[in-house]
Design a protein around this motif. Sequence first.
Motif, short mmCIF file in Angstrom:
data_model
loop_
_atom_site.label_atom_id
_atom_site.label_comp_id
_atom_site.label_asym_id
_atom_site.label_seq_id
_atom_site.Cartn_x
_atom_site.Cartn_y
_atom_site.Cartn_z
N GLY A 163 -0.74 -3.44 -6.41
CA GLY A 163 -1.36 -2.24 -5.88
C GLY A 163 -0.79 -0.97 -6.46
N SER A 223 -7.76 2.26 -11.50
CA SER A 223 -6.49 1.54 -11.42
C SER A 223 -5.38 2.24 -12.19
CB SER A 223 -6.65 0.11 -11.94
OG SER A 223 -7.05 0.12 -13.30
N ARG A 260 -3.43 9.86 -5.78
CA ARG A 260 -4.76 9.89 -5.14
C ARG A 260 -5.53 8.58 -5.34
NH1 ARG A 260 -8.57 10.64 -9.14
NH2 ARG A 260 -7.82 11.54 -11.11
N LEU A 261 -5.06 7.71 -6.21
CA LEU A 261 -5.75 6.45 -6.45
C LEU A 261 -5.46 5.46 -5.34
CD1 LEU A 261 -5.25 5.97 -10.30
CD2 LEU A 261 -7.05 7.21 -9.08
N ASP A 262 -6.43 4.61 -5.05
CA ASP A 262 -6.32 3.64 -3.95
C ASP A 262 -5.64 2.36 -4.46
OD1 ASP A 262 -6.68 1.81 -1.88
OD2 ASP A 262 -8.69 2.55 -1.39
N GLU A 302 0.82 -1.22 0.00
CA GLU A 302 0.00 0.00 0.00
C GLU A 302 0.85 1.26 0.00
OE1 GLU A 302 -4.06 1.69 2.12
OE2 GLU A 302 -3.02 -0.06 2.94
N ARG A 319 -5.66 -0.50 -3.31
CA ARG A 319 -6.55 -1.66 -3.18
C ARG A 319 -7.45 -1.81 -4.40
NH1 ARG A 319 -8.52 0.16 2.70
NH2 ARG A 319 -8.34 2.13 1.53
N ASP A 320 -7.83 -0.67 -5.01
CA ASP A 320 -8.64 -0.75 -6.22
C ASP A 320 -7.85 -1.31 -7.39
OD1 ASP A 320 -10.88 0.28 -4.97
OD2 ASP A 320 -10.40 2.36 -5.48
N CYS A 321 -6.53 -1.02 -7.41
CA CYS A 321 -5.68 -1.56 -8.47
C CYS A 321 -5.63 -3.08 -8.39
CB CYS A 321 -4.27 -0.99 -8.35
SG CYS A 321 -4.17 0.80 -8.53
#
Length: 343
Positions: free
Chosen positions: A263, A283, A302-304, A162, A306-308
């Motif tokens: 990630g 992603s 700014r992207l998470d 992360e 976990r979403d990737c």
Amino acid sequence: MVAPPWYEIPPPAYGGTEAVVARLIEGLQARGHEVMLVAAGRNGTGAEFAQTYPEPQHPCLGQVEIEVAHAVGAAGHIDGFEPDVVHDHTLVGPLTAPVRRAPTLVTAHLAPVGEAALCYRFIGGMAGLVSVSHAQQRVTSGIRWAGTAHNAVDPAQFPFRERKGDHVAFLGRMSADKGVHTAIAAARAAGHPIKIAGRCTRPEEIEYFEREIEPLLGPDAEYLGEPDTAAKVELLAGARCLLFPVHWEEPFGMVLIEAMACGTPVVALRRAAVAEIVEPGVSGLVCDTEEELPAAIREVGRLDPRDCRRRVSDHFDVGTMAAVYERHYLRLVRERSLSDTSR
């Protein structure tokens, strides 16, 4: 499962097709199938194994004589195994499909341009020809496609991280069509260091690297050489983002899903299969021009993460790929059975 003769299965470093073959074997075995692998070098899978060359033939990459000899050797092994389906990942091997009873499925791992397009037009008329992306099918007309099966990775082999570093990553062979020079310029304009890794062994790769890339290297642009699997994962997992400024119609782009599995979001140009693989704003960030890349590098944090990873688990994992190919196999078997019955 007929692999190309260039690298072992799985490959120790470079070898996107070979990595896909290895993962597909695992996925099919998990679904209860018996698999026989025909390849060069050693067998690193759980499949029954038949060898054509004692050593992988990557020093002779692309030589037609090697491909033909590999295809002939594979055909002999296939006759002895008597499979229900032959899945061929080579360019020459499918030419032996009409002389055997079992139907053949072929995965097109190359861009269908030039001589490859001629081959795929011919292969599509006598075997089931599957693309690795929908974008690949749009490159050239006149090819009979049986469907699409996206490439995949096992997320368990790409540890999630992360917290990211400040650097961006580029992973790919040293080639102008991969956009290495574009990646360096974009990272520099964004104010982030870039770590570059990839194959640089063929004459045209060495020439490009010495002419275009070496003069651009410095404290903020480092070339790491060709990484093994552990080094590749470390590079991708720790990066702020993966840069993918591709300048050609790449059929898929394995490094995209490898990075997302860690990630790590992607910053890429909107070309080839990019928009099909990367979910924009989730992603990764997909740019229409090179001038947009630096801003995207600054904004991608700014992207998470976990979403990737979720994007890969939902759409590009081994189980999904194996299930898609299984459906293609069953369709071919049914079609062959109906054909035999009607004779």
